[in-house]
Design a protein around this motif. Structure first.
Motif: not given
Length: 323
Positions: A187, A203, A241, A243
């Motif tokens: 992100e 996300s 991911i 985040e």
């Protein structure tokens, strides 16, 4: 063992060897002139190594070399060998944009480097050029292949930015899946040095793009020391991911950062830092150790990217800390 003020064990040191970079990425330093800090302001490799030895002796188990673009600093392989020769079982890694890897990868591996993270934000040449503000993709792909040929363990980092490379998520994932590399989508972390108006995918938006092709994937139980949440596709491939806007990984943060100018940084978001430059240059190792422990004592509980306030934007220059 290094313990911070919230009882977290810190065993990971990120060392920036330069703030210089040969890219001008939209999410990092698009407007920064091509200049550099005078050499005399930087800690020498020898002085950086003095502190790394202290950190390892105090319990650091992982050292990651970052920048700017670390391969712009001459003799990086020799510096890596210094660390490797001191403790050859240290988890020794590097983060790079990959542009200089074609000629450097084998030297880095021979010096003792074990793992490498490479930025790849798009497989479209025009998009990659728009992000980095120069024609980079062909050379970066050669660099990734050179790292693979050298036997380095590879992770790919991708920052999806809305209106630029947000539709490239699947293509980057499939490339990494085919090659056997782990990809982590990050992100965008709002900061004052990024391009005005830059907005990243969160996300849920990243997962939505993945689901266009892979409808079923499951969450992987989190390794608490990792900033990434991983997901597993039906065929077993895992992607991650990162985040920061959830800040749930802050509770297990095990990192501290050292800049090329000798500043110890306890948290990527905040400007707080203390300098070890004078201590290591004067060989006052006990003083450098005391500064390290003071920085850990003052390490904040969490970042502020999760705060829903447009005014909460980090002033941290990521090109000085390597993210």
């Amino acid at each position: 063992m290094l313990i911070d003020g919230f009882g977290r064990k810190v065993d990971y040191l990120r060392v920036s060897v330069t703030e210089r970079c040969n890219f001008r990425c939209q999410y990092c330093m698009p407007e920064k002139p091509f200049s550099w800090v005078p050499k005399e302001n930087l800690l020498s490799y020898e002085d950086l190594f003095k502190f790394i030895k202290v950190a390892i002796d105090e319990g650091i188990k992982k050292v990651r070399i970052t920048g700017g673009e670390p391969l712009l600093r001459e003799g990086l392989d020799e510096f890596i060998k210094m660390v490797y020769d001191y403790k050859n079982d240290i988890d020794l890694a590097l983060t790079t944009n990959g542009f200089l890897l074609p000629k450097a990868a084998q030297k880095l591996k021979d010096a003792g480097l074990k793992r490498i993270n490479i930025s790849l934000d798009s497989l479209n040449p025009a998009t990659a050029s728009k992000i980095a503000q120069k024609n980079v993709l062909e050379t970066v792909l050669k660099g990734i292949q050179a790292a693979d040929d050298a036997g380095l363990k590879i992770k790919i980092n991708c920052v999806p930015i809305k209106g630029i490379n947000d539709e490239d998520v699947l293509e980057v994932l499939d490339f990494c899946k085919e090659k056997g590399y782990t990809v982590r989508f990050i992100e965008f972390m709002e900061n004052h040095h990024a391009k005005d108006g830059a907005k990243g995918l969160n996300s849920d938006e990243i997962k939505q793009r993945v689901s266009k092709k892979y409808e079923n994937f499951e969450i992987v139980p989190r390794d608490t020391s990792s900033p990434a949440q991983y997901y597993k596709l039906e065929d077993g491939y895992e992607f991650g991911i990162i985040e920061p806007h959830k800040d749930d990984f802050c509770s297990a943060c095990n990192r501290i950062r050292l800049t090329a100018e000798g500043y110890l940084i306890p948290c990527l978001y905040f400007e707080d830092a203390m300098s070890i430059k004078d201590a290591v240059r004067a060989n006052k190792i006990d003083e450098a150790t005391a500064i390290l422990k003071k920085v850990l004592e003052d390490k904040p509980e969490k970042n502020k990217w999760s705060v829903k306030d447009d005014n909460e934007v980090s002033s941290r220059a990521f090109y000085q800390t390597g993210g």
